[in-house]
Design a protein around this motif. Structure first.
Motif, PDB file in Angstrom:
ATOM      1  N   ILE A  81       0.855  -1.179   0.000  1.00 13.02           N
ATOM      2  CA  ILE A  81       0.000   0.000   0.000  1.00 13.02           C
ATOM      3  C   ILE A  81       0.893   1.232   0.000  1.00 13.02           C
ATOM      4  O   ILE A  81       1.865   1.305   0.756  1.00 13.02           O
ATOM      5  CB  ILE A  81      -0.921   0.005   1.231  1.00 13.02           C
ATOM      6  CG1 ILE A  81      -1.808  -1.232   1.234  1.00 13.02           C
ATOM      7  CG2 ILE A  81      -1.768   1.275   1.271  1.00 13.02           C
ATOM      8  CD1 ILE A  81      -2.533  -1.453   2.541  1.00 13.02           C
ATOM      9  N   THR A  82       0.577   2.203  -0.839  1.00 15.91           N
ATOM     10  CA  THR A  82       1.366   3.430  -0.890  1.00 15.91           C
ATOM     11  C   THR A  82       0.421   4.628  -0.976  1.00 15.91           C
ATOM     12  O   THR A  82      -0.790   4.493  -0.780  1.00 15.91           O
ATOM     13  CB  THR A  82       2.350   3.397  -2.084  1.00 15.91           C
ATOM     14  OG1 THR A  82       3.268   4.491  -1.968  1.00 15.91           O
ATOM     15  CG2 THR A  82       1.622   3.485  -3.422  1.00 15.91           C
ATOM     16  N   GLY A  83       0.946   5.804  -1.251  1.00 17.23           N
ATOM     17  CA  GLY A  83       0.104   6.991  -1.387  1.00 17.23           C
ATOM     18  C   GLY A  83      -0.521   7.419  -0.071  1.00 17.23           C
ATOM     19  O   GLY A  83      -0.014   7.151   1.012  1.00 17.23           O
ATOM     20  N   LEU A  84      -1.667   8.097  -0.175  1.00 19.05           N
ATOM     21  CA  LEU A  84      -2.288   8.703   1.004  1.00 19.05           C
ATOM     22  C   LEU A  84      -2.735   7.660   2.026  1.00 19.05           C
ATOM     23  O   LEU A  84      -2.659   7.906   3.233  1.00 19.05           O
ATOM     24  CB  LEU A  84      -3.479   9.562   0.579  1.00 19.05           C
ATOM     25  CG  LEU A  84      -3.119  10.884  -0.110  1.00 19.05           C
ATOM     26  CD1 LEU A  84      -4.364  11.562  -0.660  1.00 19.05           C
ATOM     27  CD2 LEU A  84      -2.404  11.811   0.861  1.00 19.05           C
ATOM     28  N   HIS A  85      -3.201   6.497   1.573  1.00 19.06           N
ATOM     29  CA  HIS A  85      -3.616   5.466   2.533  1.00 19.06           C
ATOM     30  C   HIS A  85      -2.428   4.987   3.357  1.00 19.06           C
ATOM     31  O   HIS A  85      -2.544   4.772   4.569  1.00 19.06           O
ATOM     32  CB  HIS A  85      -4.278   4.302   1.798  1.00 19.06           C
ATOM     33  CG  HIS A  85      -5.697   4.568   1.416  1.00 19.06           C
ATOM     34  ND1 HIS A  85      -6.770   4.085   2.126  1.00 19.06           N
ATOM     35  CD2 HIS A  85      -6.234   5.291   0.387  1.00 19.06           C
ATOM     36  CE1 HIS A  85      -7.900   4.476   1.575  1.00 19.06           C
ATOM     37  NE2 HIS A  85      -7.595   5.207   0.511  1.00 19.06           N
ATOM     38  N   ALA A  86      -1.265   4.839   2.725  1.00 19.34           N
ATOM     39  CA  ALA A  86      -0.071   4.447   3.482  1.00 19.34           C
ATOM     40  C   ALA A  86       0.390   5.580   4.393  1.00 19.34           C
ATOM     41  O   ALA A  86       0.804   5.335   5.535  1.00 19.34           O
ATOM     42  CB  ALA A  86       1.045   4.063   2.514  1.00 19.34           C
ATOM     43  N   CYS A  87       0.331   6.818   3.900  1.00 20.50           N
ATOM     44  CA  CYS A  87       0.715   7.966   4.740  1.00 20.50           C
ATOM     45  C   CYS A  87      -0.110   7.996   6.017  1.00 20.50           C
ATOM     46  O   CYS A  87       0.418   8.230   7.111  1.00 20.50           O
ATOM     47  CB  CYS A  87       0.525   9.274   3.958  1.00 20.50           C
ATOM     48  SG  CYS A  87       1.688   9.524   2.601  1.00 20.50           S
ATOM     49  N   PRO A 136       1.338  -4.378   4.880  1.00 20.77           N
ATOM     50  CA  PRO A 136       2.625  -3.968   4.303  1.00 20.77           C
ATOM     51  C   PRO A 136       2.486  -2.642   3.564  1.00 20.77           C
ATOM     52  O   PRO A 136       1.652  -2.496   2.666  1.00 20.77           O
ATOM     53  CB  PRO A 136       2.957  -5.114   3.333  1.00 20.77           C
ATOM     54  CG  PRO A 136       1.628  -5.666   2.934  1.00 20.77           C
ATOM     55  CD  PRO A 136       0.720  -5.490   4.135  1.00 20.77           C
ATOM     56  N   LEU A 137       3.302  -1.675   3.960  1.00 24.01           N
ATOM     57  CA  LEU A 137       3.243  -0.331   3.388  1.00 24.01           C
ATOM     58  C   LEU A 137       4.561   0.023   2.716  1.00 24.01           C
ATOM     59  O   LEU A 137       5.619  -0.486   3.079  1.00 24.01           O
ATOM     60  CB  LEU A 137       2.975   0.706   4.483  1.00 24.01           C
ATOM     61  CG  LEU A 137       1.876   0.423   5.509  1.00 24.01           C
ATOM     62  CD1 LEU A 137       1.847   1.540   6.546  1.00 24.01           C
ATOM     63  CD2 LEU A 137       0.525   0.274   4.826  1.00 24.01           C
ATOM     64  N   ALA A 138       4.491   0.919   1.760  1.00 26.34           N
ATOM     65  CA  ALA A 138       5.710   1.525   1.251  1.00 26.34           C
ATOM     66  C   ALA A 138       6.309   2.377   2.359  1.00 26.34           C
ATOM     67  O   ALA A 138       5.574   2.943   3.187  1.00 26.34           O
ATOM     68  CB  ALA A 138       5.403   2.389   0.032  1.00 26.34           C
ATOM     69  N   PRO A 139       7.638   2.487   2.459  1.00 27.44           N
ATOM     70  CA  PRO A 139       8.250   3.346   3.480  1.00 27.44           C
ATOM     71  C   PRO A 139       7.717   4.776   3.378  1.00 27.44           C
ATOM     72  O   PRO A 139       7.236   5.195   2.317  1.00 27.44           O
ATOM     73  CB  PRO A 139       9.744   3.269   3.144  1.00 27.44           C
ATOM     74  CG  PRO A 139       9.900   1.991   2.401  1.00 27.44           C
ATOM     75  CD  PRO A 139       8.636   1.807   1.615  1.00 27.44           C
ATOM     76  N   PRO A 140       7.779   5.546   4.475  1.00 26.83           N
ATOM     77  CA  PRO A 140       7.177   6.878   4.479  1.00 26.83           C
ATOM     78  C   PRO A 140       7.590   7.769   3.314  1.00 26.83           C
ATOM     79  O   PRO A 140       6.729   8.412   2.689  1.00 26.83           O
ATOM     80  CB  PRO A 140       7.630   7.457   5.823  1.00 26.83           C
ATOM     81  CG  PRO A 140       7.775   6.270   6.704  1.00 26.83           C
ATOM     82  CD  PRO A 140       8.307   5.182   5.812  1.00 26.83           C
ATOM     83  N   ALA A 141       8.892   7.834   2.993  1.00 22.63           N
ATOM     84  CA  ALA A 141       9.328   8.724   1.916  1.00 22.63           C
ATOM     85  C   ALA A 141       8.709   8.321   0.585  1.00 22.63           C
ATOM     86  O   ALA A 141       8.288   9.175  -0.208  1.00 22.63           O
ATOM     87  CB  ALA A 141      10.856   8.728   1.809  1.00 22.63           C
ATOM     88  N   ARG A 142       8.632   7.018   0.307  1.00 22.26           N
ATOM     89  CA  ARG A 142       8.041   6.555  -0.935  1.00 22.26           C
ATOM     90  C   ARG A 142       6.537   6.818  -0.946  1.00 22.26           C
ATOM     91  O   ARG A 142       5.956   7.237  -1.959  1.00 22.26           O
ATOM     92  CB  ARG A 142       8.327   5.068  -1.134  1.00 22.26           C
ATOM     93  CG  ARG A 142       7.703   4.467  -2.406  1.00 22.26           C
ATOM     94  CD  ARG A 142       8.271   5.098  -3.677  1.00 22.26           C
ATOM     95  NE  ARG A 142       7.695   4.475  -4.860  1.00 22.26           N
ATOM     96  CZ  ARG A 142       8.186   3.393  -5.456  1.00 22.26           C
ATOM     97  NH1 ARG A 142       9.286   2.802  -4.970  1.00 22.26           N
ATOM     98  NH2 ARG A 142       7.611   2.903  -6.536  1.00 22.26           N
TER      99      ARG A 142
END
Length: 334
Positions: A81-87, A136-142
């Motif tokens: 998961i990335t983008g705003l949901h991961a943020c 599982p999320l993309a790291p914060p910077a990504r």
């Protein structure tokens, strides 16, 4: 759900699901006829299809957890998961609201199509996952980089980037690297915002203040400077600080804080400034745009008044920039 003789128990089906989300083929393996699965997913039925072959055994809009579960089942074991949901899952709270569509990453070799609720991005730069709450999320910077590329509002981008940096989840350097390695698509405004954040601007309101200051004719202040009394005790961090005249320009208000306790701390800081004799100009964020001429006049008069006043026994230090910490990379200024 009405149960026919020989049909599986609804409780058994729910026990096999993850937060009500389950693969259609799993339902069939548990004894539900395939035609029954898809009939129940039709409009008005008790279930719904979140992605091809992925069923939510409930009606209504899926919760963020249900949507994330469905996306990961759809994307496969290496999906992130990335983008705003991961943020949001990383703890970033400022910025735009969660969109209805979840952004996820899958390996470039996977052929996974996007749906109405899931934007699937195939990437050759799949980062190692960071697990939060079992997801599982993309790291914060990504995650931030992927999010800001799809935003159009500079204010939203500023709030998202500054909150991530302010919380210590990632650095300007890491964000710069992600924007560089991810290509130029959608990176122009985020790169400009990073320059503001690296200079000490920590919110969209402060970015508005910086643009307004540029029209004032006054010397450039230190942004988010640490102000101490004569004994070295920290009085607070001034949003903008003119050290030559000891003037603090405070932009924050209740609307720009995360909780009432943050607002209380802000008021305590202003009280300490006042007790130490520091000149303080408070400005509501909304006035920076709606009443910019009035605010400019107030700022100039406050500077003149501070210059004419005896200097209080305080000292300040500018916020260390990301570049001083080995942060900003060259391509950010291209």
């Amino acid at each position: 759900m009405r149960r026919r003789a020989g049909s599986p128990d609804p409780d058994d089906l729910l026990a096999a699901a993850l937060d009500g989300v389950i693969r259609a083929r799993t339902l069939v393996e548990l004894g539900v006829e395939e035609t029954t699965v898809y009939r129940r997913c039709r409009d008005g039925g008790p279930w719904q299809r979140l992605a091809p072959g992925i069923v939510l055994m409930a009606t209504g809009h899926p919760t963020p957890d249900q949507l994330a579960t469905a996306a990961l089942l759809h994307g496969g074991p290496e999906g992130l998961i990335t983008g705003l949901h991961a943020c949001h899952r990383h703890g970033i709270r400022r910025g735009p609201q969660l969109p209805a569509t979840l952004h996820m990453l899958v390996p470039h070799v996977r052929q996974v199509r996007s749906t109405e609720l899931m934007y699937v991005e195939r990437t050759k730069r799949l980062p190692p996952p960071v697990v939060r709450g079992g997801f599982p999320l993309a790291p914060p910077a990504r995650a931030v980089s992927d999010a800001v590329r799809r935003l159009r509002s500079r204010r939203d981008i500023t709030e998202l980037v500054s909150d991530a940096v302010q919380r210590g989840l990632c650095t300007v350097s890491e964000l710069s690297t992600e924007l560089t390695e991810g290509g130029r698509r959608g990176s122009s405004t985020p790169r400009s915002v990073l320059l503001d954040v690296s200079a000490g601007v920590l919110s969209a309101a402060e970015a508005d203040a910086k643009r307004l200051w540029a029209r004032s004719g006054l010397p450039e202040p230190w942004w988010n400077a640490r102000v101490h009394d004569a004994d070295g005790n920290l009085l607070g961090i001034a949003d903008a600080w003119w050290d030559d005249v000891c003037l603090a320009w405070e932009i924050n208000s209740f609307a720009w804080h995360l909780a009432p306790e943050d607002y209380a701390r802000e008021q305590e800081k202003r009280a300490r400034f006042a007790a130490a004799g520091v000149n303080v100009l408070p400005t509501l964020p909304r006035r920076l745009r709606a009443n910019s001429r009035e605010v400019l006049a107030e700022l100039r008069k406050a500077y003149e008044a501070a210059a004419a006043s005896p200097r209080p026994r305080v000292w300040a230090t500018p916020r260390a920039s990301e570049r001083q910490q080995g942060g900003l990379t060259g391509p950010l200024r291209q």
